[in-house]
Every structure is written in C-alpha cells, then in structure tokens.
Design a protein around this motif. Structure first.
Motif, PDB file in Angstrom:
ATOM      1  N   SER A 231       0.830  -1.213   0.000  1.00  0.00           N
ATOM      2  CA  SER A 231       0.000   0.000   0.000  1.00  0.00           C
ATOM      3  C   SER A 231       0.860   1.257   0.000  1.00  0.00           C
ATOM      4  CB  SER A 231      -1.002  -0.001   1.154  1.00  0.00           C
ATOM      5  OG  SER A 231      -0.356  -0.236   2.354  1.00  0.00           O
ATOM      6  N   GLU A 232       1.997   1.215   0.710  1.00  0.00           N
ATOM      7  CA  GLU A 232       2.911   2.365   0.687  1.00  0.00           C
ATOM      8  C   GLU A 232       3.416   2.601  -0.743  1.00  0.00           C
ATOM      9  OE1 GLU A 232       5.649   3.132   4.055  1.00  0.00           O
ATOM     10  OE2 GLU A 232       7.191   2.488   2.641  1.00  0.00           O
ATOM     11  N   ALA A 233       3.794   1.513  -1.414  1.00  0.00           N
ATOM     12  CA  ALA A 233       4.316   1.610  -2.782  1.00  0.00           C
ATOM     13  C   ALA A 233       3.271   2.220  -3.712  1.00  0.00           C
ATOM     14  CB  ALA A 233       4.742   0.230  -3.284  1.00  0.00           C
ATOM     15  N   VAL A 234       2.042   1.708  -3.647  1.00  0.00           N
ATOM     16  CA  VAL A 234       1.010   2.158  -4.591  1.00  0.00           C
ATOM     17  C   VAL A 234       0.558   3.571  -4.254  1.00  0.00           C
ATOM     18  CG1 VAL A 234      -1.291   1.687  -5.533  1.00  0.00           C
ATOM     19  CG2 VAL A 234       0.265  -0.205  -5.042  1.00  0.00           C
ATOM     20  N   TYR A 235       0.443   3.865  -2.946  1.00  0.00           N
ATOM     21  CA  TYR A 235       0.013   5.210  -2.558  1.00  0.00           C
ATOM     22  C   TYR A 235       1.008   6.268  -3.046  1.00  0.00           C
ATOM     23  CZ  TYR A 235      -0.615   9.413   0.180  1.00  0.00           C
ATOM     24  OH  TYR A 235      -0.744  10.725   0.533  1.00  0.00           O
ATOM     25  N   ILE A 253       6.471  -4.027 -14.240  1.00  0.00           N
ATOM     26  CA  ILE A 253       6.407  -2.638 -13.773  1.00  0.00           C
ATOM     27  C   ILE A 253       4.961  -2.187 -13.921  1.00  0.00           C
ATOM     28  CG2 ILE A 253       7.273  -0.297 -14.059  1.00  0.00           C
ATOM     29  CD1 ILE A 253       9.814  -1.434 -15.252  1.00  0.00           C
ATOM     30  N   ILE A 254       4.377  -1.797 -12.797  1.00  0.00           N
ATOM     31  CA  ILE A 254       2.961  -1.429 -12.798  1.00  0.00           C
ATOM     32  C   ILE A 254       2.818   0.090 -12.795  1.00  0.00           C
ATOM     33  CG2 ILE A 254       0.825  -1.476 -11.398  1.00  0.00           C
ATOM     34  CD1 ILE A 254       3.231  -4.310 -11.134  1.00  0.00           C
ATOM     35  N   ASP A 255       2.058   0.582 -13.741  1.00  0.00           N
ATOM     36  CA  ASP A 255       1.754   2.012 -13.817  1.00  0.00           C
ATOM     37  C   ASP A 255       0.538   2.246 -12.927  1.00  0.00           C
ATOM     38  OD1 ASP A 255       1.650   4.585 -14.570  1.00  0.00           O
ATOM     39  OD2 ASP A 255       1.537   4.197 -16.725  1.00  0.00           O
ATOM     40  N   VAL A 256       0.714   3.012 -11.858  1.00  0.00           N
ATOM     41  CA  VAL A 256      -0.360   3.155 -10.875  1.00  0.00           C
ATOM     42  C   VAL A 256      -1.531   3.981 -11.430  1.00  0.00           C
ATOM     43  CG1 VAL A 256      -0.920   4.105  -8.608  1.00  0.00           C
ATOM     44  CG2 VAL A 256       1.181   2.795  -8.933  1.00  0.00           C
ATOM     45  N   GLY A 257      -1.218   4.990 -12.218  1.00  0.00           N
ATOM     46  CA  GLY A 257      -2.283   5.750 -12.885  1.00  0.00           C
ATOM     47  C   GLY A 257      -3.120   6.624 -11.955  1.00  0.00           C
ATOM     48  N   LEU A 258      -2.520   7.089 -10.848  1.00  0.00           N
ATOM     49  CA  LEU A 258      -3.222   8.033  -9.957  1.00  0.00           C
ATOM     50  C   LEU A 258      -2.592   9.410 -10.107  1.00  0.00           C
ATOM     51  CD1 LEU A 258      -3.367   5.775  -6.774  1.00  0.00           C
ATOM     52  CD2 LEU A 258      -5.360   6.616  -8.022  1.00  0.00           C
ATOM     53  N   THR A 267      -7.481   8.044  -1.625  1.00  0.00           N
ATOM     54  CA  THR A 267      -6.674   7.260  -2.575  1.00  0.00           C
ATOM     55  C   THR A 267      -6.820   5.766  -2.307  1.00  0.00           C
ATOM     56  OG1 THR A 267      -5.100   9.062  -2.761  1.00  0.00           O
ATOM     57  CG2 THR A 267      -4.332   6.897  -3.463  1.00  0.00           C
ATOM     58  N   LEU A 268      -6.775   5.389  -1.022  1.00  0.00           N
ATOM     59  CA  LEU A 268      -6.860   3.953  -0.710  1.00  0.00           C
ATOM     60  C   LEU A 268      -8.206   3.349  -1.102  1.00  0.00           C
ATOM     61  CD1 LEU A 268      -4.140   4.445   0.684  1.00  0.00           C
ATOM     62  CD2 LEU A 268      -4.922   2.993   2.558  1.00  0.00           C
ATOM     63  N   GLY A 269      -9.215   4.225  -1.235  1.00  0.00           N
ATOM     64  CA  GLY A 269     -10.526   3.723  -1.622  1.00  0.00           C
ATOM     65  C   GLY A 269     -10.736   3.702  -3.132  1.00  0.00           C
ATOM     66  N   ARG A 270      -9.794   4.239  -3.875  1.00  0.00           N
ATOM     67  CA  ARG A 270     -10.003   4.344  -5.326  1.00  0.00           C
ATOM     68  C   ARG A 270      -9.785   3.006  -6.032  1.00  0.00           C
ATOM     69  NH1 ARG A 270      -8.357  10.171  -7.583  1.00  0.00           N
ATOM     70  NH2 ARG A 270      -8.543   9.081  -9.550  1.00  0.00           N
ATOM     71  N   PRO A 271     -10.568   2.761  -7.106  1.00  0.00           N
ATOM     72  CA  PRO A 271     -10.426   1.496  -7.821  1.00  0.00           C
ATOM     73  C   PRO A 271      -9.026   1.291  -8.398  1.00  0.00           C
ATOM     74  CG  PRO A 271     -12.114   2.899  -8.862  1.00  0.00           C
ATOM     75  CD  PRO A 271     -11.682   3.580  -7.619  1.00  0.00           C
ATOM     76  N   ALA A 276      -4.239  -1.955  -8.571  1.00  0.00           N
ATOM     77  CA  ALA A 276      -2.774  -2.065  -8.601  1.00  0.00           C
ATOM     78  C   ALA A 276      -2.281  -2.881  -7.410  1.00  0.00           C
ATOM     79  CB  ALA A 276      -2.143  -0.676  -8.593  1.00  0.00           C
ATOM     80  N   ALA A 277      -2.809  -2.601  -6.203  1.00  0.00           N
ATOM     81  CA  ALA A 277      -2.352  -3.306  -5.005  1.00  0.00           C
ATOM     82  C   ALA A 277      -2.672  -4.798  -5.108  1.00  0.00           C
ATOM     83  CB  ALA A 277      -2.998  -2.703  -3.760  1.00  0.00           C
TER      84      ALA A 277
END
Ligand SMILES: Nc1ncnc2c1ncn2[C@@H]1O[C@H](COP(=O)(O)OP(=O)(O)O)[C@@H](O)[C@H]1O
Ligand SMILES: [Mg+2]
Length: 291
Positions: A231-235, A253-258, A267-271, A276-277
């Motif tokens: 979650s730290e990484a994606v946030y 490599i994941i593009d988070v797109g936020l 943010t944690l509630g976003r699809p 991504a997580a």
C-alpha cells in the motif's frame, strides 16, 4: 515555497502517452518521456563472490526513471533491492551492464543523490538542526545557504519547534523526518530511500507517507523507494517495480495511474489503487507480501 527546478519536469514523468500497454508501463528499460533518464539501468547484473559462495544478486535488470518520477520497488527479502539502490549511488559496481544518472555513467560514489535508510542514524550529541547541517559540512556547502535550506526543510517536514532537540528527545517519526531533511539539504535531483518507514508504527507510517507525497510534489525530486509495504508503494509511486526472488530480476512494472496529489483515505478507496495493489499482491504471492 519556490524551488529552482522546473515544474515542467513533471510532464516527463511516466511513460509517453503512446506507450500504451494496458495496466503496465511497458517493457522495463523503455525510454520514459524522452531525453536522459534521471536514473538508467541497462542489463545490469551484480554478482557477489565470497569465500563460501557466489551470489547473483541482480540479473538483467533494466529500468529508466524519468526526472521527477516516483518509482517504488517491492520484492521478497534478498532479491537485490538494496543492491539496486547502492548501484545508483555508486557505492557498488555492476558486474555487467550500465548504470547512469542523468545520462552519465556512474563510476564511483555520487554526491548528487540523497539517501535515507530504515534507521535514521542520527548523531546523538547533535541537535536536529545540527544533524541536518552535517550534510552541508561534509559537502562544504556555504553556511548561510545551508542554514536557510535547513530552515525551509524543517518547516516543510513539520519539525518547527524541535530544531534544538536531541535525537533521544524525538519520536521515531521525527527522527526519520530529520534524516529526510539531511538527505534533501543539498537539493539532490535523485532521492534514494531504503525501507525508510519500516521501523515506524502504522499510524506514524501513514503520516510519513502523506508528508513524503507532499514533499515530493514540492521538491520535484526523482525518488526511488524500496519498501515491503504494497500500500505504501502504490500510494506513493507513479510506477511500482515488482522484483522476483534471487537472482533479482524485474517481474513487472505497474503504472499506478493516480494523480500526483493524493489524499490518503480517498486514494486507498479508489479502484485504481485497489486494482494495482491486488495485482502486485498476486505477483508477490501471499507469503512474501505485507498489507
Ligand atoms: N556485500 C555483499 N557480499 C555478499 N553478498 C551480498 C552482499 N550484499 C548483498 N549480498 C547478497 O545479495 C542478495 C541481495 O541482497 P540485498 O540487495 O540486500 O537484498 P534486499 O535488499 O532485497 O533484501 C542477498 O542474497 C544478499 O545476501
Ligand atoms: Mg534491503
């Protein structure tokens, strides 16, 4: 606050719009945004030879990080995450391949980076401000400029009022803020962070995550963050690099797109966040992943 760095750097972050592999940032090593990458790894390998064994820590790792981009690195223990950061800092030499900072081959320890570790490693006999100014003393920065920059960073990280406190008078989170200020004092274009919040309690960690997001947006520094927390990484990141167990390679490599500005709870509630997580958790496997 105003910074010399050009705000348009932000536009170079992430893959170019035509690099449109859905849900990922294209192939590792794909040129990001044109021009020299802030950090470039090309087919990098690291082998450690000790008396007892030979260890291949990294194998064929290629990654370009655009100026101003925030890239997080996750992977199981021993997969070469710290080794990767040490290569970028010039503290280790690659056994094969090339490591570049802003297009220049890294040939030895670099002074144009900031480094934050899991432990703040502050000098107990120095106040917070004098710990931060240690960076200036080591680099022989002009005193007045260094003091002004230290004051800015102290305000930016919420340490105002604690400048004259000694490390034992500060909480773990405050100590890490001091370490962050010290790493940013010389305005490095690249900030390397190796599990910087791993020793903090969950609430302090969240708070530090929010602060780091804001500081990154304000300073426009390129960040490479190693973390065990998905979650730290994606946030925090524009892109998340997922590594495989030893020998460490890049799995995806994941593009988070936020958007860069991220309210924590929202943010944690976003699809996009959940997607991504969840994807990263699946790649890492339940056994090696945290939260
Ligand atoms: N200086 C070294 N000498 C020998 N082996 C090392 C050295 N540094 C790291 N290694 C080995 O390389 C691998 C990757 O280490 P490291 O980059 O610290 O992993 P991570 O940070 O992902 O946990 C591990 O197997 C570790 O034991
Ligand atoms: Mg490590």
């Amino acid at each position: 606050m105003t910074m010399a760095r050009d705000i348009t750097l932000r536009k170079a972050a992430g893959p170019p719009p035509d690099d449109s592999a859905p849900g990922t940032a294209g192939t590792p090593g794909a040129a990001a945004g044109g021009g020299a990458a802030a950090v470039g790894l090309e087919d990098v390998a690291v082998r450690f030879r000790t008396k007892k064994r030979d260890v291949t820590a990294l194998h064929e790792v290629s990654l370009d990080v655009a100026p101003g981009e925030f890239v997080a690195i996750v992977g199981p223990s021993g997969c070469g995450k710290s080794t990767l950061l040490k290569l970028v800092a010039g503290l280790l030499r690659a056994s094969a391949g090339a490591v570049r900072l802003h297009g220049d081959r890294v040939g030895g320890p670099r002074h144009d980076i900031g480094y934050v570790f899991q432990r703040a490693a502050l000098l107990e006999w120095r106040t917070a401000r004098r710990n931060i100014l240690l960076q200036a003393e080591m680099r022989r920065m002009p005193g007045e400029r260094a003091r002004a920059r230290a004051d800015e960073l102290i305000a930016m990280t919420g340490l105002s009022g604690f400048e004259d406190a000694y490390p034992h008078e500060l909480s773990g989170g405050m100590q890490q803020r001091v370490a962050l200020c010290r790493a940013l004092l010389h305005e490095p274009p690249v900030l390397l962070m190796d599990e910087p919040f791993g020793a903090l309690d969950a609430l302090t960690r969240e708070q530090m995550n929010m602060e780091l997001n804001r500081i990154w947006r304000e300073t426009r520094t390129t960040v490479l963050l190693v973390t065990h927390s998905i979650s730290e990484a994606v946030y925090l990141a524009d892109r998340v690099v997922v590594m495989s167990p030893r020998p460490g390679t890049i799995t995806e490599i994941i593009d988070v797109g936020l958007p860069p500005e991220r309210d924590y709870t929202e943010t944690l509630g976003r699809p996009e966040f959940r997607e991504a997580a969840g994807h990263i958790r699946g790649l890492l496997g339940a056994a090696s992943a945290q939260d």
